[in-house]
Design an enzyme around this catalytic site. Sequence first.
Site, short mmCIF file in Angstrom:
data_model
loop_
_atom_site.label_atom_id
_atom_site.label_comp_id
_atom_site.label_asym_id
_atom_site.label_seq_id
_atom_site.Cartn_x
_atom_site.Cartn_y
_atom_site.Cartn_z
N TYR A 43 5.58 -6.27 3.66
CA TYR A 43 6.73 -6.79 4.38
C TYR A 43 7.74 -5.70 4.72
O TYR A 43 8.46 -5.81 5.70
CB TYR A 43 7.46 -7.84 3.54
CG TYR A 43 6.81 -9.20 3.49
CD1 TYR A 43 5.60 -9.47 4.12
CD2 TYR A 43 7.43 -10.24 2.81
CE1 TYR A 43 5.02 -10.72 4.06
CE2 TYR A 43 6.86 -11.51 2.75
CZ TYR A 43 5.66 -11.74 3.38
OH TYR A 43 5.09 -12.99 3.32
N CYS A 75 10.52 -11.69 -3.95
CA CYS A 75 10.44 -10.59 -2.99
C CYS A 75 11.83 -10.37 -2.41
O CYS A 75 12.40 -11.29 -1.81
CB CYS A 75 9.45 -10.94 -1.88
SG CYS A 75 9.37 -9.72 -0.54
N CYS A 189 12.98 -3.97 -5.24
CA CYS A 189 11.69 -4.50 -4.79
C CYS A 189 10.97 -4.91 -6.05
O CYS A 189 10.94 -4.13 -7.03
CB CYS A 189 10.90 -3.44 -4.03
SG CYS A 189 9.19 -3.93 -3.66
N THR A 190 10.40 -6.09 -6.08
CA THR A 190 9.79 -6.57 -7.31
C THR A 190 8.56 -5.76 -7.72
O THR A 190 8.12 -5.84 -8.88
CB THR A 190 9.43 -8.06 -7.22
OG1 THR A 190 8.60 -8.30 -6.07
CG2 THR A 190 10.70 -8.91 -7.11
N HIS A 191 8.01 -4.98 -6.80
CA HIS A 191 6.92 -4.08 -7.18
C HIS A 191 7.39 -2.97 -8.12
O HIS A 191 6.64 -2.51 -8.98
CB HIS A 191 6.32 -3.40 -5.93
CG HIS A 191 5.40 -4.25 -5.13
ND1 HIS A 191 5.84 -5.24 -4.27
CD2 HIS A 191 4.04 -4.26 -5.04
CE1 HIS A 191 4.80 -5.81 -3.68
NE2 HIS A 191 3.70 -5.24 -4.14
#
Length: 264
Positions: A43, A75, A189-191
């Site tokens: 995204y 996200c 960012c959740t990553h």
Amino acid sequence: MDAARPLLVFDSGVGGLSVLGAIRRALPPAPIVYVADSGGFPYGTKSEAEIAARVPALLGRLVERYRPRLVVIACNTASTIALAAVRAALDLPIVGTVPAIKPAALASKMRTIGVLGTDATVRQPYVDRLAAEFAADCTVIRHGSARLVDLAEAALRGDDGAPADYAAVMAGLFAQPGGGAIDTVVLACTHFPLVAEQLAAAGPHPLTFVDGAEGIARRVTVLTKGQAWPEAAPEGIAVFTSDADVGALMPTLARYGLSRIERL
């Protein structure tokens, strides 16, 4: 409330597992449907218009199929762009994910905060508003990194990447004017919490990292207070929106209680 109705956790990829982990700790018996929009990933390099069109429509299909009691948009990019539209379209609680600038401002001693997110997130006016409201006395330095999203996805497949890759990402923050004073970094960012150890090792000095996962878990707990849950957590479902090979991800998904794979 039917005890079998799940929590639906949605992300562009597998970064939302960082949020799912916090939810699992807070609500062990909760049925989980985790959705990775592999067909739309990533995204962070897409336009606002693309995300604003895709996310509400996709979540509408997912809600119809899985009948969740609550949706977590795990996200930052999707939340900062499409959260209002999703809430307007769906008649159930929606929990979004926004950059943790408020706790970062509370933690920073040097009053200089780094915000590390995707390109799409760090340029959002929403981030401007958070900084103005909660960190007005701080210098807020932002850096968007699509590369770090890829590194985190690869790490969950068993490829930890090279230290130089993480050093290059961190340089995007610290090489900016005033960047040397950063003592607190928002993982927007959740990553990114999934590779926090690698980021810490690549930093120029000890850093405090903050993210929103625990706050999201607390919010989900409040919104589901008093609701029935199964006596034992059922098999968790991981949903992918493409036919991408997820074989290398299976051990990681299993660690988060996701043993069943479905495609949308």
